[in-house]
Design an enzyme around this catalytic site. Structure first.
Site, mmCIF file in Angstrom:
data_model
loop_
_atom_site.group_PDB
_atom_site.id
_atom_site.type_symbol
_atom_site.label_atom_id
_atom_site.label_comp_id
_atom_site.label_asym_id
_atom_site.label_seq_id
_atom_site.Cartn_x
_atom_site.Cartn_y
_atom_site.Cartn_z
ATOM 1 C CB ILE A 95 65.735 2.795 13.120
ATOM 2 C CG1 ILE A 95 65.935 1.598 12.183
ATOM 3 C CG2 ILE A 95 66.000 4.098 12.375
ATOM 4 C CD1 ILE A 95 65.010 1.572 11.003
ATOM 5 C CG ASN B 109 47.550 2.277 14.125
ATOM 6 O OD1 ASN B 109 46.756 1.372 13.883
ATOM 7 N ND2 ASN B 109 47.630 3.378 13.397
ATOM 8 C CB SER C 93 62.434 -1.896 18.139
ATOM 9 O OG SER C 93 61.138 -2.417 17.948
ATOM 10 C CE1 TYR D 122 62.516 -3.782 28.941
ATOM 11 C CE2 TYR D 122 60.243 -4.533 29.117
ATOM 12 C CZ TYR D 122 61.553 -4.752 28.730
ATOM 13 O OH TYR D 122 61.895 -5.938 28.130
ATOM 14 N NE ARG E 191 51.318 0.349 13.517
ATOM 15 C CZ ARG E 191 51.248 1.592 13.049
ATOM 16 N NH1 ARG E 191 50.858 1.801 11.790
ATOM 17 N NH2 ARG E 191 51.558 2.617 13.813
ATOM 18 C CB SER F 18 63.717 -7.326 18.709
ATOM 19 O OG SER F 18 64.006 -6.490 19.803
ATOM 20 C CG HIS G 211 66.006 -7.915 31.738
ATOM 21 N ND1 HIS G 211 65.316 -6.740 31.944
ATOM 22 C CD2 HIS G 211 66.089 -8.037 30.393
ATOM 23 C CE1 HIS G 211 65.007 -6.185 30.787
ATOM 24 N NE2 HIS G 211 65.471 -6.951 29.827
#
Length: 327
Positions: free
Chosen positions: A230, A281, A228, A57, A284, A222, A119
């Site tokens: 798009i 956010n 996630s 990441y 959220r 996901s 992973h």
């Protein structure tokens, strides 16, 4: 700015290692380095205690800064947190597993991982971290090259991380039932968790049942499905109705006075599956963490599961990697 609804907490699930893991966490995939420290800090203030990271990441240093700030301010102690990271395929050789883990611990600024995960079940050609880090699947413009390390050797080195108290629990991600069956034949320390793509378009019911029957806690990534993917111009995602806009999901959201995201997360957690959503956010953040305080009916659970299309978004060949891991 932190959420106005602080101090929420997520219920925990017991791992076969004896440790408790929050069933709702904060996922760090695609969290920008520029905002990562603040997002982690604000998530901790909101009540998040599990953070799911990875070498791949590229934001573990920044995530660690957010953790350090929260600890320094007395919001949490290290032992209150459940920090997860993952071993990338370029470090599967036993001689590279411990150095990789120690490097990632130093990036986080901590002494141990609560959970360290393989992973992907595939070894890649070793890349010196001084040359390229994160190593990703390959250098830009080049094809990914496989390594020559069988999983049993990698798993033996993972077990040594537990012996050396560098990881309290170890787990796997993106494994098939066959690979899990094989691993369980030779594992001295069983994997505590299986992390997989899981949402109503990809329910993987047989895999989940098998893993749970074997005592592994399943974590879904996901959870919102195509959402996630798009921005990655994933063809499967851009050609599919967003789950957040699907009538079945919206109907349950209206019935319970919840958001569509909360319905999707509760569909998983009510079935004992952990989730790792993310958001920058504040509202959220709190809503996602509060996605265990209500119950869907049996009919709702069945209706949501019936949306299954076997539609996988995180598939390496779909972004140019020449390894058909999922067939």
């Amino acid at each position: 700015m932190a959420s106005t609804t602080p101090n929420l907490t997520a219920p925990a699930v017991k791992l076969n290692s004896g440790y408790a893991m929050p069933i709702v966490g904060f996922g760090l995939w695609k969290v920008n380095k520029e905002t990562c420290a603040d997002q982690v800090y604000n998530a901790i203030r909101t009540g998040y205690r599990l953070f799911d990271g990875a070498c791949d990441y590229g934001n573990e240093v920044e995530a660690g800064k957010g953790v350090a700030r929260a600890i320094k301010e007395g919001i949490v102690r290290r032992e209150d947190l459940f920090i997860v990271s993952k071993l990338w395929g370029t470090f599967h050789d036993p001689e590279h597993v411990e150095p990789a883990c120690r490097r990632q611990l130093s990036h986080w600024g901590i002494d141990y991982f609560d959970l360290f995960i393989v992973h992907f079940p595939i070894s890649l050609k070793y890349v010196d971290p001084e040359v390229r880090y994160p190593p990703e699947w390959s250098a830009p413009g080049e094809k990914a090259e496989s390594g020559n390390v069988p999983l049993y050797k990698t798993w033996g080195a993972m077990e040594e991380l537990v012996d050396k108290r560098l990881a309290r629990s170890i787990g796997i991600s993106n494994f098939s039932p066959q690979l899990i069956m094989d691993l369980l034949r030779y594992a001295r320390i069983r994997p505590s968790t299986l992390q997989i793509e899981h949402h109503p378009y990809l329910t993987q019911e047989g895999l989940i049942k098998y893993a749970q029957d074997e005592g592994l806690v399943v974590t879904a990534y996901s959870s919102l499905g195509p959402q996630s993917f798009i921005e990655l111009e994933n063809k499967a995602a851009t050609g599919t109705t967003l789950l957040l806009e699907h009538p079945t999901i919206k109907s349950s959201a209206e019935k319970h006075g919840k958001t569509p995201a909360q319905i999707l997360l509760r569909w998983a957690t009510q079935r004992g599956i952990a989730v790792i959503p993310k958001s920058n956010n504040p509202d959220r953040l709190a809503q996602n963490l509060d996605a265990t305080g209500f119950n869907l009916t049996a009919n709702e659970l069945r209706a949501i599961s019936a949306l299954d299309q076997g539609l996988r978004f995180n598939n390496p060949p779909s972004y140019g990697v020449n390894f058909p891991i999922f067939g």
